[in-house]
Scaffold this motif. Structure first.
Motif, PDB file in Angstrom:
ATOM      1  N   ALA A   1       2.536  -1.396  -1.475  1.00  0.00           N
ATOM      2  CA  ALA A   1       1.871  -0.455  -0.564  1.00  0.00           C
ATOM      3  C   ALA A   1       0.406  -0.849  -0.376  1.00  0.00           C
TER       4      ALA A   1
ATOM      5  N   TRP B   1       0.249  -4.183   1.748  1.00  0.00           N
ATOM      6  CA  TRP B   1       0.601  -4.024   3.155  1.00  0.00           C
ATOM      7  C   TRP B   1      -0.225  -2.964   3.862  1.00  0.00           C
ATOM      8  N   GLY B   2      -1.218  -2.406   3.167  1.00  0.00           N
ATOM      9  CA  GLY B   2      -2.160  -1.501   3.805  1.00  0.00           C
ATOM     10  C   GLY B   2      -1.696  -0.065   3.958  1.00  0.00           C
ATOM     11  N   TYR B   3      -0.675   0.351   3.231  1.00  0.00           N
ATOM     12  CA  TYR B   3      -0.222   1.729   3.314  1.00  0.00           C
ATOM     13  C   TYR B   3      -1.059   2.675   2.458  1.00  0.00           C
ATOM     14  N   LEU B   4      -1.821   2.124   1.525  1.00  0.00           N
ATOM     15  CA  LEU B   4      -2.688   2.945   0.665  1.00  0.00           C
ATOM     16  C   LEU B   4      -4.123   2.442   0.738  1.00  0.00           C
TER      17      LEU B   4
END
Length: 232
Positions: A226, A229-232
């Motif tokens: 996460a 991949w830039g989700y957090l």
């Protein structure tokens, strides 16, 4: 040449000859490769993968390095399962496993702390030393003593290198995701965890403990992806 000097030289010659005889008596050496079992080759695969994770940490890729490190964890658990299933457990295999654990757990843990957690190089020097030294002593003790037992349940003496590694991993995510948490607080927590590895604490080997460790690794892998991949 005086008599005293002659006697001194003869004494040295006798000691050298005695040393030569001792070496000759130890001429037969253990064929290490011949003693390796399938479980030991799995351990060596864990070493290969663990070293790969170390290189990724050094390249500044902590999230991908974590994923590779968890692959080394899986192989480390697989070698013990295979050894028990195939009936090839031995003191030699335990020493091989302890050697591999240095590169599957301790070195990646110290590198993760250095690359992504340490507030400065001095803290990294001290805390990294504590991780490696206490962890190494813990593995030496385990190689010498083996498991303890309470009835039919076996246990490790002291917390394991897995516990310490997961403390470092948890602090990495705390530093990245939790604002008030910082490298100094993480350093104190990791440093405090290290001496527990050579304590008399009983870390029991149970299905529940293995399941919890596995769930922790899966959760950490998900967080690493996460973040990557830039989700957090």
């Amino acid at each position: 040449m005086t008599g005293e000097l002659r006697e001194a030289i003869k004494g040295v010659q006798k000691r050298v000859e005695a040393t030569d005889r001792v070496v000759a008596e130890r001429g037969e050496r253990t064929n290490v490769v011949a003693q390796l079992t399938g479980a030991d080759y799995i351990s060596l695969a864990a070493l290969f993968v663990g070293w790969g994770s170390a290189l990724l940490f050094l390249r500044g890729e902590p999230n991908w390095a974590l994923l590779v490190m968890f692959g080394a964890f899986l192989l480390d658990k697989l070698d013990g399962w295979y050894a028990r299933r195939a009936g090839v457990s031995s003191p030699f295999g335990r020493r091989v496993d302890s050697f591999i654990d240095i590169f599957a757990y301790l070195v990646p843990g110290a590198l993760l702390y250095h690359v992504a957690v340490a507030p400065n190089d001095l803290a990294s020097l001290v805390v990294g030393f504590l991780v490696l030294s206490f962890g190494g002593l813990r593995l030496i003790r385990h190689s010498d003593e083996g498991f303890g037992a309470d009835g039919e349940t076996s246990y490790y003496h002291g917390t394991t290198v897995v516990h310490t590694n997961l403390v470092v991993v948890a602090n990495y995510f705390l530093v990245v995701l939790v604002g008030p948490w910082n490298g100094w607080l993480a350093s104190l927590l990791v440093a405090a965890a290290c001496p527990l590895m050579i304590s008399d604490y009983k870390a029991y080997k149970t299905d529940v403990s293995h399941a919890l460790a596995g769930l922790g690794a899966v959760a950490a892998a998900a967080l690493a992806l996460a973040l990557e991949w830039g989700y957090l």
